[in-house]
Scaffold this motif. Structure first.
Motif, short mmCIF file in Angstrom:
data_model
loop_
_atom_site.label_atom_id
_atom_site.label_comp_id
_atom_site.label_asym_id
_atom_site.label_seq_id
_atom_site.Cartn_x
_atom_site.Cartn_y
_atom_site.Cartn_z
N PHE A 67 3.11 9.66 -1.79
CA PHE A 67 3.71 8.33 -1.63
C PHE A 67 3.95 7.63 -2.97
O PHE A 67 4.85 6.78 -3.05
CB PHE A 67 2.91 7.49 -0.64
CG PHE A 67 3.16 7.94 0.77
CD1 PHE A 67 4.37 7.68 1.39
CD2 PHE A 67 2.23 8.70 1.45
CE1 PHE A 67 4.65 8.14 2.67
CE2 PHE A 67 2.49 9.17 2.74
CZ PHE A 67 3.70 8.89 3.35
N GLU A 68 3.22 7.99 -3.99
CA GLU A 68 3.55 7.49 -5.32
C GLU A 68 4.91 8.06 -5.76
O GLU A 68 5.73 7.34 -6.33
CB GLU A 68 2.47 7.87 -6.33
CG GLU A 68 1.21 7.07 -6.19
CD GLU A 68 0.11 7.52 -7.14
OE1 GLU A 68 0.22 8.60 -7.77
OE2 GLU A 68 -0.89 6.80 -7.24
N VAL A 69 5.14 9.34 -5.47
CA VAL A 69 6.43 9.96 -5.78
C VAL A 69 7.54 9.30 -4.96
O VAL A 69 8.63 9.05 -5.47
CB VAL A 69 6.38 11.49 -5.53
CG1 VAL A 69 7.76 12.11 -5.59
CG2 VAL A 69 5.44 12.15 -6.53
N ALA A 134 5.13 3.32 4.90
CA ALA A 134 5.74 3.39 3.57
C ALA A 134 7.07 2.65 3.54
O ALA A 134 7.38 1.95 2.56
CB ALA A 134 5.93 4.85 3.15
N ARG A 135 7.85 2.77 4.60
CA ARG A 135 9.12 2.02 4.66
C ARG A 135 8.84 0.52 4.71
O ARG A 135 9.60 -0.28 4.16
CB ARG A 135 9.96 2.47 5.86
CG ARG A 135 10.60 3.84 5.64
CD ARG A 135 11.64 4.16 6.68
NE ARG A 135 11.17 4.15 8.04
CZ ARG A 135 10.74 5.22 8.71
NH1 ARG A 135 10.75 6.42 8.15
NH2 ARG A 135 10.33 5.11 9.96
N GLY A 136 7.73 0.13 5.32
CA GLY A 136 7.35 -1.29 5.32
C GLY A 136 7.04 -1.79 3.92
O GLY A 136 7.46 -2.89 3.53
N ASN A 153 1.80 -0.91 -5.61
CA ASN A 153 1.71 -1.42 -4.23
C ASN A 153 1.62 -0.27 -3.23
O ASN A 153 0.83 -0.33 -2.28
CB ASN A 153 2.93 -2.28 -3.89
CG ASN A 153 2.93 -3.60 -4.60
OD1 ASN A 153 1.92 -4.01 -5.17
ND2 ASN A 153 4.05 -4.27 -4.60
N MET A 154 2.45 0.75 -3.42
CA MET A 154 2.44 1.89 -2.50
C MET A 154 1.09 2.60 -2.55
O MET A 154 0.52 2.94 -1.52
CB MET A 154 3.58 2.85 -2.84
CG MET A 154 3.77 3.98 -1.86
SD MET A 154 4.35 3.47 -0.22
CE MET A 154 6.08 3.11 -0.58
N SER A 159 -3.45 4.20 0.15
CA SER A 159 -4.85 4.60 -0.04
C SER A 159 -5.73 4.03 1.06
O SER A 159 -6.63 4.70 1.56
CB SER A 159 -5.37 4.11 -1.40
OG SER A 159 -4.71 4.77 -2.45
N ARG A 160 -5.46 2.80 1.43
CA ARG A 160 -6.24 2.19 2.52
C ARG A 160 -5.85 2.78 3.88
O ARG A 160 -6.70 3.06 4.71
CB ARG A 160 -6.02 0.68 2.54
CG ARG A 160 -6.64 -0.04 1.38
CD ARG A 160 -6.27 -1.52 1.41
NE ARG A 160 -6.72 -2.20 0.23
CZ ARG A 160 -7.89 -2.83 0.13
NH1 ARG A 160 -8.71 -2.85 1.15
NH2 ARG A 160 -8.22 -3.43 -0.99
N LEU A 161 -4.56 2.95 4.08
CA LEU A 161 -4.07 3.40 5.39
C LEU A 161 -4.52 4.82 5.73
O LEU A 161 -4.95 5.08 6.85
CB LEU A 161 -2.54 3.32 5.45
CG LEU A 161 -1.92 3.77 6.76
CD1 LEU A 161 -2.35 2.84 7.91
CD2 LEU A 161 -0.40 3.79 6.65
#
Length: 166
Positions: A67-69, A134-136, A153-154, A159-161
């Protein structure tokens, strides 16, 4: 002032890109074909980024990196372009079988196979779940005109989700 995608004319695109309308039609049949090409490029980017990537010792870290990518790619595409994509009229987000989703699904399957991720949901369901979130994050970045570090932010959000899938 930004205009909605549906109000942008091919002539506007060509003028901004510095190409003739004829050149546009040599490459695309419709304006929507630009979006299809953009998604194909995104899939190619993920394929290259993860093709030779060895799994880390932690599936959770691999998910965060993924998700960082995703955030990095969108940040590189640029805020104005991403703002045009993030509309409910853009159904390409929910197209199944794209390389980008397949790569994430493979990471999840690997995590489920070694017992690091819960198996109460299928890998496809978890993939959908994570992409909705992620889209949110992306949409929120767009709403705030990119006034924050998207990658940070992502990372923090995902990381929490992802802990709910342990």
């Amino acid at each position: 002032m930004k205009r909605a995608w549906k109000k942008i004319k091919i002539e506007d695109i060509c003028r901004k890109a510095g190409v003739s309308v004829g050149s546009f039609y040599n490459h695309f049949k419709t304006k929507s074909d630009i979006l299809v090409e953009m998604y194909a490029q995104a899939d190619g980017y993920f394929e290259l980024k993860f093709k030779n990537e060895l799994p880390s010792e932690s599936i959770m870290q691999d998910l965060i990196q993924y998700f960082e990518v995703y955030a990095e790619y969108n940040q590189n595409v640029g805020l104005e372009t991403v703002q045009q994509l993030y509309t409910s009229n853009n159904k390409l987000f929910i197209t199944k079988g794209r390389d980008m989703q397949n790569i994430l699904q493979q990471i999840i399957e690997r995590g489920q196979a070694v017992g690091e991720l819960d198996q109460s949901m299928t890998s496809e369901e978890i993939t959908d779940y994570l992409f909705i979130a992620a889209r949110g994050v992306m949409y929120n970045w767009c709403l705030h005109d990119g006034d924050s570090d998207l990658i940070v932010n992502m990372r923090e959000y995902m990381s929490r989700l992802i802990t709910i899938f342990k």
